[in-house]
Each structure stands twice: as structure tokens, then as C-alpha cells.
Design a protein around this motif. Structure first.
Motif, PDB file in Angstrom:
ATOM      1  N   VAL A 142       1.094  -1.298  -0.127  1.00 15.77           N
ATOM      2  CA  VAL A 142      -0.127  -0.085   0.282  1.00 15.77           C
ATOM      3  C   VAL A 142       0.632   1.228  -0.058  1.00 15.77           C
ATOM      4  O   VAL A 142       1.993   1.224   0.616  1.00 15.77           O
ATOM      5  N   HIS A 143       0.095   2.101  -0.456  1.00 11.51           N
ATOM      6  CA  HIS A 143       1.091   3.674  -1.215  1.00 11.51           C
ATOM      7  C   HIS A 143      -0.375   4.241  -0.532  1.00 11.51           C
ATOM      8  O   HIS A 143      -0.216   4.530  -1.406  1.00 11.51           O
ATOM      9  N   VAL A 144      -0.097   5.779   0.355  1.00 13.62           N
ATOM     10  CA  VAL A 144      -0.631   6.659   0.655  1.00 13.62           C
ATOM     11  C   VAL A 144       0.278   7.701  -0.101  1.00 13.62           C
ATOM     12  O   VAL A 144       0.728   7.857   0.802  1.00 13.62           O
ATOM     13  N   SER A 145      -0.374   8.339  -1.093  1.00 15.60           N
ATOM     14  CA  SER A 145       1.134   9.526  -1.153  1.00 15.60           C
ATOM     15  C   SER A 145       0.049  10.378  -1.763  1.00 15.60           C
ATOM     16  O   SER A 145      -1.394  11.288  -1.467  1.00 15.60           O
ATOM     17  N   GLY A 146       0.989  12.020  -1.470  1.00 17.92           N
ATOM     18  CA  GLY A 146      -0.319  13.899  -1.088  1.00 17.92           C
ATOM     19  C   GLY A 146      -0.596  13.863  -2.489  1.00 17.92           C
ATOM     20  O   GLY A 146      -1.002  14.909  -2.897  1.00 17.92           O
ATOM     21  N   CYS A 147       0.359  13.685  -3.612  1.00 16.14           N
ATOM     22  CA  CYS A 147       0.329  14.106  -4.989  1.00 16.14           C
ATOM     23  C   CYS A 147       1.151  13.140  -5.672  1.00 16.14           C
ATOM     24  O   CYS A 147       1.296  11.879  -5.192  1.00 16.14           O
ATOM     25  N   ALA A 148       1.250  13.174  -7.024  1.00 16.17           N
ATOM     26  CA  ALA A 148       1.396  12.435  -7.756  1.00 16.17           C
ATOM     27  C   ALA A 148       3.155  12.694  -8.058  1.00 16.17           C
ATOM     28  O   ALA A 148       3.728  11.209  -8.759  1.00 16.17           O
ATOM     29  N   LYS A 149       3.799  13.015  -7.340  1.00 16.27           N
ATOM     30  CA  LYS A 149       4.893  12.948  -7.501  1.00 16.27           C
ATOM     31  C   LYS A 149       6.289  11.590  -6.541  1.00 16.27           C
ATOM     32  O   LYS A 149       6.799  11.247  -6.690  1.00 16.27           O
ATOM     33  N   GLY A 150       4.663  11.439  -5.436  1.00 22.29           N
ATOM     34  CA  GLY A 150       4.892   9.672  -4.949  1.00 22.29           C
ATOM     35  C   GLY A 150       6.806   9.461  -4.315  1.00 22.29           C
ATOM     36  O   GLY A 150       7.312   8.876  -4.610  1.00 22.29           O
ATOM     37  N   CYS A 151       6.635  10.235  -3.398  1.00 20.79           N
ATOM     38  CA  CYS A 151       8.292  10.678  -2.500  1.00 20.79           C
ATOM     39  C   CYS A 151       8.167   9.715  -2.238  1.00 20.79           C
ATOM     40  O   CYS A 151       9.508   9.028  -1.571  1.00 20.79           O
ATOM     41  N   ALA A 152       7.162   8.984  -1.170  1.00 20.95           N
ATOM     42  CA  ALA A 152       7.340   7.825  -0.849  1.00 20.95           C
ATOM     43  C   ALA A 152       8.091   6.465  -0.875  1.00 20.95           C
ATOM     44  O   ALA A 152       8.339   5.726  -0.474  1.00 20.95           O
ATOM     45  N   CYS A 153       7.559   6.454  -2.408  1.00 22.67           N
ATOM     46  CA  CYS A 153       7.949   5.088  -3.337  1.00 22.67           C
ATOM     47  C   CYS A 153       8.016   5.074  -4.980  1.00 22.67           C
ATOM     48  O   CYS A 153       6.477   5.694  -4.973  1.00 22.67           O
ATOM     49  N   GLN A 154       8.896   4.527  -5.026  1.00 22.82           N
ATOM     50  CA  GLN A 154       8.451   4.962  -6.808  1.00 22.82           C
ATOM     51  C   GLN A 154       8.483   3.768  -7.583  1.00 22.82           C
ATOM     52  O   GLN A 154       8.362   3.948  -8.468  1.00 22.82           O
ATOM     53  N   GLN A 155       8.301   2.405  -6.890  1.00 18.15           N
ATOM     54  CA  GLN A 155       7.885   1.797  -6.881  1.00 18.15           C
ATOM     55  C   GLN A 155       6.345   1.435  -6.849  1.00 18.15           C
ATOM     56  O   GLN A 155       5.560   1.602  -6.421  1.00 18.15           O
ATOM     57  N   PRO A 156       5.909   0.505  -8.315  1.00 21.22           N
ATOM     58  CA  PRO A 156       4.706   0.054  -7.937  1.00 21.22           C
ATOM     59  C   PRO A 156       3.958  -0.655  -6.626  1.00 21.22           C
ATOM     60  O   PRO A 156       4.612  -1.334  -6.394  1.00 21.22           O
ATOM     61  N   THR A 157       2.504  -0.073  -6.685  1.00 18.87           N
ATOM     62  CA  THR A 157       2.362  -1.158  -5.064  1.00 18.87           C
ATOM     63  C   THR A 157       1.056  -1.485  -6.019  1.00 18.87           C
ATOM     64  O   THR A 157       0.106  -1.204  -6.783  1.00 18.87           O
ATOM     65  N   ASP A 158       0.445  -2.361  -4.900  1.00 15.94           N
ATOM     66  CA  ASP A 158      -0.747  -3.403  -5.063  1.00 15.94           C
ATOM     67  C   ASP A 158      -2.016  -2.284  -5.324  1.00 15.94           C
ATOM     68  O   ASP A 158      -3.542  -2.275  -5.920  1.00 15.94           O
ATOM     69  N   LEU A 159      -1.862  -1.326  -3.846  1.00 16.13           N
ATOM     70  CA  LEU A 159      -3.100  -0.447  -4.046  1.00 16.13           C
ATOM     71  C   LEU A 159      -2.037   0.861  -3.704  1.00 16.13           C
ATOM     72  O   LEU A 159      -1.158   1.120  -2.952  1.00 16.13           O
ATOM     73  N   CYS A 160      -2.338   2.093  -4.662  1.00 13.86           N
ATOM     74  CA  CYS A 160      -1.605   3.380  -4.604  1.00 13.86           C
ATOM     75  C   CYS A 160      -3.128   4.044  -4.365  1.00 13.86           C
ATOM     76  O   CYS A 160      -3.878   4.349  -5.481  1.00 13.86           O
ATOM     77  N   LEU A 161      -2.548   5.108  -3.323  1.00 17.12           N
ATOM     78  CA  LEU A 161      -4.504   6.082  -3.095  1.00 17.12           C
ATOM     79  C   LEU A 161      -3.416   7.874  -3.752  1.00 17.12           C
ATOM     80  O   LEU A 161      -2.460   7.877  -3.021  1.00 17.12           O
ATOM     81  N   THR A 162      -3.751   8.591  -4.524  1.00 13.77           N
ATOM     82  CA  THR A 162      -2.849   9.945  -4.936  1.00 13.77           C
ATOM     83  C   THR A 162      -3.795  10.628  -4.074  1.00 13.77           C
ATOM     84  O   THR A 162      -4.614  10.831  -4.921  1.00 13.77           O
ATOM     85  N   GLY A 163      -3.357  11.625  -3.927  1.00 16.10           N
ATOM     86  CA  GLY A 163      -3.578  13.476  -3.694  1.00 16.10           C
ATOM     87  C   GLY A 163      -4.207  13.827  -4.811  1.00 16.10           C
ATOM     88  O   GLY A 163      -2.639  14.531  -5.723  1.00 16.10           O
ATOM     89  N   ARG A 164      -5.117  14.644  -5.335  1.00 15.09           N
ATOM     90  CA  ARG A 164      -5.280  15.522  -6.947  1.00 15.09           C
ATOM     91  C   ARG A 164      -6.603  16.190  -5.967  1.00 15.09           C
ATOM     92  O   ARG A 164      -7.916  15.683  -5.965  1.00 15.09           O
TER      93      ARG A 164
END
Length: 408
Positions: free
Chosen positions: A347-369
Motif C-alpha cells: 500500500v502507498h498513500v501519496s499526497g501528490c503524484a510525485k510519489g516521494c515515499a515510494c517510486q515502485q508500483p504497489t498493489d494499492l496506491c492512493l494519490t492526492g489530487r
């Protein structure tokens, strides 16, 4: 000191990492990053860092994926006082140019006199011989009997060779472990160049750094993206030893390993961790774990820190989000807490599309927009979403309706 950034749908990529002498402006103030020498702080330094975080910042301390410690919420007005305190405690070099040298990351279980420690000290003595390298380049010194840093961002690596790993395991003393069986590997290549000593490894690494610059590596920015063939004097012919495991939470031969939920903790929690006089030092790791040195490090659970290796917050990826980051349009940590232990897979929860916390694909990604979440499956923060414009409650409802994605 702070550079104002407009919050747009397309976040800005700054292309450099914050430091102490070059802090980065964020939504909650300046982000000041400290690189502990040899990846280790004395107990006094750790206590001083906690005091500095509370006096000059927000009291929050983060542990990065490159084993740095960073303080949040520092203001323009408080930054000079913070720097004075950090320099006085030996946590920051008084020369700002020293901070521009490549990040050095050590396998955290090194012992004084072993190959990792000896190599790191030899390299420190020759840092002035390195060329000016791109800001994000780093060096991993991982010469224990089982390399541990293979999944950590680094551009040049000194590791135990496969045959050297076997020799080290068969050896019963540190001196024998420090002799031979090493390799120098350019990141992105599966094989490295064998060398016969820590001194030879440092010499080879410096030559490779100069080759990187001379062969156009600056344009690529990172070794992994640099496609020029290696020089003839650096043949990639030897594999590294089989990787070792990350440090497990709990008792350790040198003390105790504790975890930081989502890579962050309060200064109060970290102060409590080193409160016993028998705790002599703290070693940082790139895995949201700290190694507390000393017999007194073991004992009861510490409020605000993790002691169970199965805690899902150790593996979940979540950036600070709003309001901590001025490029984030959503809060991330509350949603990450709600999803903790419920979602199957990464799981990756990102505040924006830059994805600073994780640059790899994850099963579930939630991106703020634009103040809502995009839901992405099997992708990165900038991937194509399956659903858009979701509130936090919408995310939970969507996942509950698709129970194959949840542990319900």
C-alpha cells in the motif's frame, strides 16, 4: 530561506535532497536533514537532537529511506539557532561544502574493525578525491558477510562478493573477515568488480566516480540510468553474496531494535528510548528501524515506537501529506492508519503524484489530487487511476465493496 511553491495539479520536482545547510521549504516549515557519521549517534547526540527538534521545530523526527534523520517545522527565524546546536553536538559539519559530498550509507550491524567499518573510514579520509557528483548520488558500504542494502537507493556499492561471503562465514575473527572477498558494483549492474582489500575497494570506487563524470553521467543523474559501458579496468564479473535479512524488531546482539510507524516518531518517544544510562548509542537504518546499543536497551515497550515485526505500518508507504508538505492536497497519515492491517498486499498513500515515499508500483496506491484521492491498482502514484475524486470515506467504501483487496 523558504521558497514559496504554488500548489498545482502537477507537483514540482526539485531535483535535489534537503540537508542541514540547505534545508527544503515544506508546508510546515523548513525540513532539516541530518546525516549521522557512520550511521551512528551517541546517546548524548540523540538526546541533543530530540531537544533541538522540540526547541527549534515541531518536535517530529523522521527516519528516511537513506538512513537520515530529519526535523520538521523549523522556521526561518529558528534555523540559525538549530544549526548552531547541531554543529556544537557534532551532528553537522561546520563546513557547508561537506554536506555536498555523496551520501554514505553503512550496513547498520557493522563492528569496529570489520570490513564495513574499515572501508567507511578509509573512504572518509579520501572524500576530497571524489569528483563533484549529482546531488542525489549515494554510496553503500555493505561489506558484511551478507549484504543488506541491495534494495536501498545507492549508486556505487562496496559489497561482500559471493565467494567472499562464504570465506567470511568460515572465518572466526574480524581481521580475516576484513581481508579480500569484496567487490565494487555500479548500481544497475548485477555483477561487480572483485578487489582484494578495503583499500583497493575505495580506490576502485573513486576511479568509478571519475569515470561516471567523464563518460557523461551527469546528464543521467544516477548510476542506474547511465548506459555507458563500464571501463575495461572495472569488469563486472562477480556477483555479490546472498543478501541478508533486515534487522528484526526486538532483542539484538548489541541491544534492541525498535520501529517507527511510517518512518516518523515524536522527539519525546525517541528520548524515552535512550533514557536508560546503559543505552550508549543509536544506529540508523533505511528500514524505519533504530538499533539501540547497550544492554539496557531491552525492556518494556516504548510508547510511540513499534516492537512487533508484523506491524503493517513498517511496510506501508505514506508521505507526510498535507499540511506538512505544501505540494500535497490531502492528508495521508489518517487514511494510512485506517488501512493499516486491513489491505492485502503493498500500500502507498501519496499526497501528490510525485510519489516521494515510494517510486515502485504497489498493489494499492492512493494519490492526492485537488483535495481528493485517485485509486490506482498495481501502479505508482502517477499511474492511471481506476477511480478518481474519492474522499477518505469513499476510499474505505470502495475497498469494502471489493473485498478481495481487504482482509475482512
Amino acid at each position: 530561506m523558504m521558497d514559496k511553491v504554488d500548489k498545482t495539479d502537477k507537483p514540482q520536482i526539485k531535483g535535489w535532497c534537503p540537508g542541514a545547510w540547505r534545508p527544503m521549504a515544506t508546508g510546515d516549515g523548513l525540513l532539516v536533514r541530518v546525516r549521522p557519521r557512520l550511521g551512528r549517534l551517541t546517546r548524548g547526540q540523540m538526546l541533543a537532537l530530540c531537544a533541538a527538534a522540540e526547541t527549534y521545530g515541531s518536535g517530529l523526527i523522521e527516519l528516511t529511506s537513506r538512513a537520515n534523520l530529519q526535523l520538521r517545522g523549523v522556521s526561518d527565524a529558528s534555523w540559525p539557532g538549530l544549526m548552531e546546536a547541531l554543529v556544537e553536538q557534532g551532528l553537522v559539519d561546520p563546513d557547508p561544502q561537506v554536506e555536498r559530498r555523496p551520501q554514505r550509507l553503512l550496513a547498520p550491524d557493522w563492528q569496529a574493525g570489520d570490513a564495513t567499518h574499515e572501508t567507511a573510514c578509509l573512504l572518509e579520509a579520501r572524500l576530497n578525491e571524489l569528483p563533484a557528483l549529482p546531488d542525489k548520488m549515494g554510496i553503500a558500504i555493505d561489506a558484511g558477510e551478507a549484504p543488506r542494502l541491495g534494495d536501498v537507493s545507492a549508486d556505487l556499492r562496496i559489497e561482500r562478493a559471493a565467494s567472499g561471503g562464504l570465506q567470511a562465514r568460515a572465518s572466526g575473527n574480524l581481521q580475516a573477515r576484513a581481508l579480500g572477498g569484496l567487490l565494487v558494483r555500479a548500481d544497475g549492474r548485477a555483477l561487480g568488480t572483485p578487489v582484494d582489500s578495503p583499500a583497493a575497494a575505495v580506490e576502485e570506487l573513486i576511479r568509478l566516480a571519475h569515470w561516471f563524470v567523464a563518460s557523461g553521467g551527469r546528464e543521467a543523474g544516477r548510476m542506474r540510468r547511465h548506459t555507458a559501458p563500464l571501463p575495461p579496468w572495472a569488469p563486472a564479473v562477480t556477483p555479490p553474496a546472498e543478501p541478508g535479512a533486515r534487522l528484526a524488531l526486538g532483542e539484538h546482539a548489541r541491544g534492541r531494535v525498535v520501529g517507527l510507524a511510517f518512518g516518523r516518531a515524536s522527539a519525546a518517544a525517541l528520548r524515552a528510548a535512550v533514557a536508560p544510562d546503559s543505552v550508549s548509542a543509536v544506529r540508523v537504518t533505511p528500514w524505519r528501524r533504530l538499533l539501540l546499543e547497550g544492554e539496557g536497551a531491552s525492556g518494556a515497550a516504548i510508547a510511540g515506537l513499534l516492537d512487533d515485526d508484523r506491524d503493517p505500518r513498517l511496510a506501508m508507504q505514506a508521505c507526510p501529506g498535507a499540511p506538512h508538505c505544501e505540494q500535497a492536497s490531502v492528508e495521508t497519515l489518517a487514511l494510512a492508519e485506517r488501512l493499516s492491517g486491513r489491505v492485502a498486499g503493498s500500500v502507498h498513500v501519496s499526497g501528490c503524484a510525485k510519489g516521494c515515499a515510494c517510486q515502485q508500483p504497489t498493489d494499492l496506491c492512493l494519490t492526492g489530487r485537488n483535495g481528493r484521492f485517485d485509486l490506482i491498482k498495481g501502479g505508482r502514484a502517477d499511474g492511471v487511476p481506476l477511480a478518481t475524486g474519492l474522499t477518505e470515506s469513499d476510499v474505505i467504501e470502495h475497498l469494502e465493496k471489493n473485498s478481495d483487496a481487504l482482509r475482512l
